[in-house]
Write a protein that holds these residues in place. Structure first.
Motif, PDB file in Angstrom:
ATOM      1  N   LYS A  81      -6.397  53.749 -66.790  1.00  0.00           N
ATOM      2  CA  LYS A  81      -5.575  52.867 -67.636  1.00  0.00           C
ATOM      3  C   LYS A  81      -4.872  53.748 -68.650  1.00  0.00           C
ATOM      4  CE  LYS A  81      -6.056  48.391 -69.848  1.00  0.00           C
ATOM      5  NZ  LYS A  81      -6.968  47.431 -70.463  1.00  0.00           N
ATOM      6  N   ASN A  83      -2.450  55.384 -71.384  1.00  0.00           N
ATOM      7  CA  ASN A  83      -1.715  54.831 -72.503  1.00  0.00           C
ATOM      8  C   ASN A  83      -0.252  55.269 -72.393  1.00  0.00           C
ATOM      9  OD1 ASN A  83      -1.094  53.713 -74.911  1.00  0.00           O
ATOM     10  ND2 ASN A  83      -2.046  55.320 -76.151  1.00  0.00           N
ATOM     11  N   PRO A  85       3.929  53.772 -71.209  1.00  0.00           N
ATOM     12  CA  PRO A  85       4.761  52.623 -70.840  1.00  0.00           C
ATOM     13  C   PRO A  85       5.029  52.607 -69.338  1.00  0.00           C
ATOM     14  CG  PRO A  85       6.064  54.300 -71.971  1.00  0.00           C
ATOM     15  CD  PRO A  85       4.641  54.769 -72.001  1.00  0.00           C
ATOM     16  N   PRO A  86       5.313  51.430 -68.764  1.00  0.00           N
ATOM     17  CA  PRO A  86       5.500  51.327 -67.311  1.00  0.00           C
ATOM     18  C   PRO A  86       6.528  52.313 -66.748  1.00  0.00           C
ATOM     19  CG  PRO A  86       5.472  49.143 -68.295  1.00  0.00           C
ATOM     20  CD  PRO A  86       5.403  50.112 -69.430  1.00  0.00           C
ATOM     21  N   ILE A  89       5.053  55.702 -65.587  1.00  0.00           N
ATOM     22  CA  ILE A  89       3.934  55.752 -64.644  1.00  0.00           C
ATOM     23  C   ILE A  89       4.248  56.658 -63.446  1.00  0.00           C
ATOM     24  CG2 ILE A  89       2.519  54.343 -63.066  1.00  0.00           C
ATOM     25  CD1 ILE A  89       1.930  54.057 -66.128  1.00  0.00           C
ATOM     26  N   LEU A 140       1.306  50.608 -60.099  1.00  0.00           N
ATOM     27  CA  LEU A 140       0.881  49.877 -61.290  1.00  0.00           C
ATOM     28  C   LEU A 140       0.295  48.566 -60.774  1.00  0.00           C
ATOM     29  CD1 LEU A 140       1.090  50.001 -64.397  1.00  0.00           C
ATOM     30  CD2 LEU A 140       3.332  48.923 -64.191  1.00  0.00           C
ATOM     31  N   ASN A 143       0.091  42.609 -63.269  1.00  0.00           N
ATOM     32  CA  ASN A 143       0.562  42.495 -64.654  1.00  0.00           C
ATOM     33  C   ASN A 143      -0.345  43.238 -65.620  1.00  0.00           C
ATOM     34  OD1 ASN A 143       2.682  40.850 -63.932  1.00  0.00           O
ATOM     35  ND2 ASN A 143       1.358  39.034 -63.954  1.00  0.00           N
ATOM     36  N   THR A 144      -1.115  44.158 -65.101  1.00  0.00           N
ATOM     37  CA  THR A 144      -2.060  44.874 -65.965  1.00  0.00           C
ATOM     38  C   THR A 144      -1.467  46.230 -66.334  1.00  0.00           C
ATOM     39  OG1 THR A 144      -3.175  46.151 -64.251  1.00  0.00           O
ATOM     40  CG2 THR A 144      -3.899  43.869 -64.535  1.00  0.00           C
ATOM     41  N   SER A 145      -2.205  46.994 -67.149  1.00  0.00           N
ATOM     42  CA  SER A 145      -1.736  48.368 -67.406  1.00  0.00           C
ATOM     43  C   SER A 145      -2.596  49.372 -66.639  1.00  0.00           C
ATOM     44  CB  SER A 145      -1.718  48.664 -68.902  1.00  0.00           C
ATOM     45  OG  SER A 145      -2.828  48.103 -69.507  1.00  0.00           O
ATOM     46  N   TYR A 146      -3.288  48.889 -65.622  1.00  0.00           N
ATOM     47  CA  TYR A 146      -4.054  49.799 -64.762  1.00  0.00           C
ATOM     48  C   TYR A 146      -3.133  50.472 -63.742  1.00  0.00           C
ATOM     49  CZ  TYR A 146      -8.343  47.790 -66.532  1.00  0.00           C
ATOM     50  OH  TYR A 146      -9.359  47.399 -67.354  1.00  0.00           O
ATOM     51  N   VAL A 147      -3.462  51.720 -63.469  1.00  0.00           N
ATOM     52  CA  VAL A 147      -2.682  52.482 -62.502  1.00  0.00           C
ATOM     53  C   VAL A 147      -3.628  53.001 -61.437  1.00  0.00           C
ATOM     54  CG1 VAL A 147      -1.352  54.612 -62.195  1.00  0.00           C
ATOM     55  CG2 VAL A 147      -0.942  53.169 -64.181  1.00  0.00           C
ATOM     56  N   GLU A 200      -0.507  61.618 -71.824  1.00  0.00           N
ATOM     57  CA  GLU A 200      -0.611  60.532 -72.811  1.00  0.00           C
ATOM     58  C   GLU A 200      -0.284  61.052 -74.206  1.00  0.00           C
ATOM     59  OE1 GLU A 200      -4.019  57.442 -71.502  1.00  0.00           O
ATOM     60  OE2 GLU A 200      -4.711  59.466 -71.809  1.00  0.00           O
TER      61      GLU A 200
END
Ligand code: ADP
Length: 278
Positions: A81, A83, A85-86, A89, A140, A143-147, A200
């Motif tokens: 996850k 830190n 922005p999309p 990624i 990605l 709708n999560t911020s997990y990658v 990050e």
């Protein structure tokens, strides 16, 4: 795969204890996505690793399939996850490529294998002697911020299906020796998680530019772009560029015959050598 050894290595090298092993699964990226859906909001989710001995529905970009035969490769997905922005990624793919290529080259050096040198085919493949040894697929999750970063490496394969014969290779085929998959996984994941931490903090890829461009197979060579809105599909003169390496966003810098430069982003186009895949 010796899962006990791998667990110990991952804990010692990168403090990862959440590892999911499968004798067989459809795709480790899909397992990671399902895990996030079931565990989102809990601290259990990341970082963790999904490893399978065989994938029955391994995937590449644009829904292409990825051959993942039993017991001879590394078919894994790293879930984190970051830190970021999309729009940053895609940098994770760049970092994963560098992590894999550097790990392979350092292992080759340690084993005194001098005729093996892994290079990066931007954005998501690793090649040896112009043949693909590794593919990377970063996604990605919903709708999560997990990658999830899926990494497939042909390690100890001796043969490939006919359609891949010209294009694919393995570490065993290139070196003549059997490679230790557990150690490779642990060092790749250690390198990747260290890179993601630095990314990050810095917010760009400046810190790996020199190393990356040194390993870029197309560096200062002619390339053809396939796809993309402004790109000619034909292998005409206007469509041939010189690759000038990546910039700090991970985009590839290309130069036309008049010396004008532009950048292309990952996902926008595919890059080929003028005479084929590399
Ligand atoms: P590319 O980066 O070449 O545009 P992808 O990253 O989407 O393509 O990877 C999928 C492609 O890789 C497949 O279409 C196939 O040609 C090739 N491929 C599939 N399995 C393997 C494998 N185990 N080793 C090397 N290449 C493979």
């Amino acid at each position: 795969m010796d899962t006990r050894t791998l667990s110990t290595l991952l804990e010692n090298y990168c403090h990862i204890t959440n590892i999911h092993y499968y004798d067989e699964t459809d795709s480790t990226n899909l397992r990671a996505k399902q895990y996030v859906q079931e565990n989102d909001g809990t601290s259990a989710c990341s970082p963790c690793l999904f490893v399978s001995e065989v994938q029955t529905a391994g995937r590449g970009r644009l829904g292409r399939s990825w051959e993942s035969p039993p017991n001879e490769g590394i078919w894994m997905s790293f879930l984190c996850k970051p830190n970021l922005p999309p729009n940053q990624i895609s940098g994770v793919t760049i970092l994963a490529g560098l992590a894999v290529a550097k790990t392979i080259n350092s292992f080759a050096l340690k084993q005194s294998i001098h005729n093996l040198y892994a290079e990066i085919k931007w954005p998501n493949d690793i090649v040896i002697n112009k043949k693909k040894v590794c593919g990377i697929l970063t996604e990605l999750i919903g709708n999560t911020s997990y990658v999830v970063c899926g990494i497939g490496v042909n390690v100890n394969s001796l043969s490939f299906p006919e359609n891949l014969f010209q294009k694919a290779t393995s570490l065993l085929k290139e070196s003549g020796v059997v490679w230790n998959r557990e150690k490779l996984i642990a060092v790749i994941i250690k390198n990747l998680s260290d890179y993601i931490n630095s990314y990050e903090k810095s917010g760009d890829l400046d810190f790996i530019l020199y190393d990356y461009n040194k390993l870029l197979v197309s560096m200062d060579k002619e390339v053809v772009l396939i796809g993309g809105t402004n790109i000619n599909e034909k292998n005409s003169d206007e469509n041939i560029y010189i690759s000038k390496g990546i910039d700090k966003t991970g985009a590839l810098i290309i130069e036309d015959s008049k010396g004008n430069r532009q950048t292309v982003s990952t996902g926008e186009v595919s890059v080929r050598g003028i005479n084929g895949y590399v």
